[in-house]
Motif scaffolding. Sequence first.
Motif, PDB file in Angstrom:
ATOM      1  N   ILE A  81     -19.129  19.217 -23.432  1.00  0.00           N
ATOM      2  CA  ILE A  81     -18.806  19.391 -21.946  1.00  0.00           C
ATOM      3  C   ILE A  81     -19.436  18.608 -20.902  1.00  0.00           C
ATOM      4  CG2 ILE A  81     -17.880  21.549 -22.480  1.00  0.00           C
ATOM      5  CD1 ILE A  81     -20.125  22.914 -20.902  1.00  0.00           C
ATOM      6  N   TYR A  82     -18.797  18.266 -19.921  1.00  0.00           N
ATOM      7  CA  TYR A  82     -19.197  17.440 -18.829  1.00  0.00           C
ATOM      8  C   TYR A  82     -19.266  18.084 -17.518  1.00  0.00           C
ATOM      9  CZ  TYR A  82     -18.835  13.792 -22.410  1.00  0.00           C
ATOM     10  OH  TYR A  82     -19.183  13.198 -23.427  1.00  0.00           O
ATOM     11  N   PRO A  83     -20.195  17.825 -16.548  1.00  0.00           N
ATOM     12  CA  PRO A  83     -20.208  18.372 -15.227  1.00  0.00           C
ATOM     13  C   PRO A  83     -19.049  17.838 -14.475  1.00  0.00           C
ATOM     14  CG  PRO A  83     -21.968  16.844 -15.305  1.00  0.00           C
ATOM     15  CD  PRO A  83     -21.295  17.028 -16.876  1.00  0.00           C
ATOM     16  N   LYS A  84     -18.357  18.533 -13.533  1.00  0.00           N
ATOM     17  CA  LYS A  84     -17.436  18.047 -12.764  1.00  0.00           C
ATOM     18  C   LYS A  84     -17.943  17.971 -11.407  1.00  0.00           C
ATOM     19  CE  LYS A  84     -13.057  19.434 -10.672  1.00  0.00           C
ATOM     20  NZ  LYS A  84     -11.996  20.371 -10.159  1.00  0.00           N
ATOM     21  N   ASP A  85     -17.666  17.130 -10.543  1.00  0.00           N
ATOM     22  CA  ASP A  85     -17.939  16.810  -9.211  1.00  0.00           C
ATOM     23  C   ASP A  85     -16.860  17.716  -8.244  1.00  0.00           C
ATOM     24  OD1 ASP A  85     -19.173  15.981  -6.852  1.00  0.00           O
ATOM     25  OD2 ASP A  85     -18.154  13.828  -6.886  1.00  0.00           O
ATOM     26  N   VAL A  86     -17.679  18.829  -7.916  1.00  0.00           N
ATOM     27  CA  VAL A  86     -16.554  19.459  -6.894  1.00  0.00           C
ATOM     28  C   VAL A  86     -16.802  19.258  -5.801  1.00  0.00           C
ATOM     29  CG1 VAL A  86     -17.121  21.910  -8.320  1.00  0.00           C
ATOM     30  CG2 VAL A  86     -18.956  21.317  -6.497  1.00  0.00           C
ATOM     31  N   GLU A  87     -17.690  18.094  -5.323  1.00  0.00           N
ATOM     32  CA  GLU A  87     -17.370  17.642  -4.123  1.00  0.00           C
ATOM     33  C   GLU A  87     -16.657  16.183  -3.936  1.00  0.00           C
ATOM     34  OE1 GLU A  87     -21.287  17.627  -2.295  1.00  0.00           O
ATOM     35  OE2 GLU A  87     -21.158  19.850  -2.646  1.00  0.00           O
ATOM     36  N   ALA A  88     -15.907  16.079  -5.174  1.00  0.00           N
ATOM     37  CA  ALA A  88     -15.370  14.714  -4.948  1.00  0.00           C
ATOM     38  C   ALA A  88     -14.205  14.443  -3.977  1.00  0.00           C
ATOM     39  CB  ALA A  88     -14.484  14.492  -6.610  1.00  0.00           C
ATOM     40  N   GLN A  89     -14.063  13.092  -3.745  1.00  0.00           N
ATOM     41  CA  GLN A  89     -12.953  12.998  -2.327  1.00  0.00           C
ATOM     42  C   GLN A  89     -11.633  13.388  -2.813  1.00  0.00           C
ATOM     43  OE1 GLN A  89     -13.646   9.287  -0.515  1.00  0.00           O
ATOM     44  NE2 GLN A  89     -15.662   9.267  -0.979  1.00  0.00           N
ATOM     45  N   ALA A  90     -10.928  13.842  -1.983  1.00  0.00           N
ATOM     46  CA  ALA A  90      -9.756  14.446  -2.473  1.00  0.00           C
ATOM     47  C   ALA A  90      -8.691  13.041  -2.795  1.00  0.00           C
ATOM     48  CB  ALA A  90      -9.003  15.206  -1.049  1.00  0.00           C
ATOM     49  N   ALA A  91      -8.796  12.186  -2.127  1.00  0.00           N
ATOM     50  CA  ALA A  91      -8.029  10.712  -2.229  1.00  0.00           C
ATOM     51  C   ALA A  91      -8.430   9.971  -3.449  1.00  0.00           C
ATOM     52  CB  ALA A  91      -7.826  10.147  -1.371  1.00  0.00           C
ATOM     53  N   GLY A  92      -9.904  10.528  -4.146  1.00  0.00           N
ATOM     54  CA  GLY A  92     -10.594   9.728  -5.269  1.00  0.00           C
ATOM     55  C   GLY A  92     -11.207   8.575  -4.260  1.00  0.00           C
ATOM     56  N   VAL A  93     -11.855   7.470  -5.336  1.00  0.00           N
ATOM     57  CA  VAL A  93     -12.609   6.578  -4.846  1.00  0.00           C
ATOM     58  C   VAL A  93     -12.140   5.418  -5.131  1.00  0.00           C
ATOM     59  CG1 VAL A  93     -14.769   7.746  -4.386  1.00  0.00           C
ATOM     60  CG2 VAL A  93     -14.417   6.708  -6.516  1.00  0.00           C
ATOM     61  N   ASP A  94     -12.008   4.165  -4.310  1.00  0.00           N
ATOM     62  CA  ASP A  94     -11.666   2.986  -4.713  1.00  0.00           C
ATOM     63  C   ASP A  94     -12.572   2.124  -5.701  1.00  0.00           C
ATOM     64  OD1 ASP A  94     -13.552   1.952  -3.230  1.00  0.00           O
ATOM     65  OD2 ASP A  94     -12.147   1.087  -1.513  1.00  0.00           O
ATOM     66  N   ASP A  95     -13.718   2.297  -5.955  1.00  0.00           N
ATOM     67  CA  ASP A  95     -14.684   1.940  -6.797  1.00  0.00           C
ATOM     68  C   ASP A  95     -15.067   2.906  -7.631  1.00  0.00           C
ATOM     69  OD1 ASP A  95     -16.401   0.546  -8.216  1.00  0.00           O
ATOM     70  OD2 ASP A  95     -17.055  -0.930  -6.523  1.00  0.00           O
ATOM     71  N   MET A  96     -15.145   2.778  -8.913  1.00  0.00           N
ATOM     72  CA  MET A  96     -15.654   3.819  -9.706  1.00  0.00           C
ATOM     73  C   MET A  96     -17.151   4.067  -9.723  1.00  0.00           C
ATOM     74  SD  MET A  96     -12.670   5.174 -11.881  1.00  0.00           S
ATOM     75  CE  MET A  96     -12.128   3.979 -13.083  1.00  0.00           C
ATOM     76  N   THR A  97     -17.750   2.903  -9.293  1.00  0.00           N
ATOM     77  CA  THR A  97     -19.251   2.948  -9.212  1.00  0.00           C
ATOM     78  C   THR A  97     -19.626   3.935  -8.116  1.00  0.00           C
ATOM     79  OG1 THR A  97     -19.293   1.116  -7.914  1.00  0.00           O
ATOM     80  CG2 THR A  97     -19.552   0.453 -10.172  1.00  0.00           C
ATOM     81  N   LYS A  98     -18.713   4.464  -7.331  1.00  0.00           N
ATOM     82  CA  LYS A  98     -19.118   5.070  -6.371  1.00  0.00           C
ATOM     83  C   LYS A  98     -18.955   6.925  -6.841  1.00  0.00           C
ATOM     84  CE  LYS A  98     -17.058   2.598  -2.736  1.00  0.00           C
ATOM     85  NZ  LYS A  98     -15.999   2.564  -1.753  1.00  0.00           N
TER      86      LYS A  98
END
Length: 211
Positions: free
Chosen positions: A69-86
């Motif tokens: 199992i993998y941790p989920k980022d509960v504070e992830a931006q609602a619209a996602g990020v344009d660069d996955m390194t973020k």
Amino acid sequence: MEPEPNDDLKLEEIMTSWGTAVNIIVGSHVWVEDPDVAWIDGEVKKITNGEAEIERTDGKKVVRKLSTIYPKDVEAQAAGVDDMTKLSYLHEPGVLQNLKTRYELNEIYTYTGNILIAINPFQKLPHLYDSHMMQQYKGAPFGELSPHVFAIADVAYRAMVHEGKSNSILVSGESGAGKTETTKMLMRYLAFLGGRAATEGRTVEQQVLGV
Ligand SMILES: Nc1ncnc2c1ncn2[C@@H]1O[C@H](COP(=O)(O)OP(=O)(O)OP(=O)(O)O)[C@@H](O)[C@H]1O
């Protein structure tokens, strides 16, 4: 190599494949593999002997090894990020969730550093490829505008001109992923950059695109 979780630890500790220590404890939000939807999120309710009992958001209760199992980022931006390194967590469910979020907003392009990921929209998105768009990307610093195939072509072209050497763009993906369409857009943009100087009555654009 992913270490086995240590049952002696008070806080169960696993390593993500990127080597960052992550604590998964009771109450953690996590991603669990699912045969139908790839990954589904849920909350850890109990941990015993390296196994977590998880209540998925669809209400189903499952037991999984901590190492799966993998941790989920509960504070992830609602619209996602344009660069996955973020992304806070650069693991498979995190990456897929980000691409899905953007795709639902018709954002088919996403960067991972200087690599462009394109998701086939299976519909015409003409506003993405019109001459106004080409004009915008011409000479724009990489990363300043939204991820786009034109930005990749622009960087490749400029590097070729500055270094005076040939350049290549690699387009890869499974069958039907959109390689041909992407290549057509790359060619169109390169032809646009090449200008409209005509030789034997045909412009660079007409010669490159064979129209
Ligand atoms: N950027 C896009 N915008 C709109 N439609 C697209 C785009 N990319 C792909 N498509 C759609 O998906 C279809 C398949 O894409 P494409 O032919 O480019 O795939 P491919 O990766 O070259 O496939 P193959 O490897 O089988 O040749 C296209 O005919 C088109 O309808």
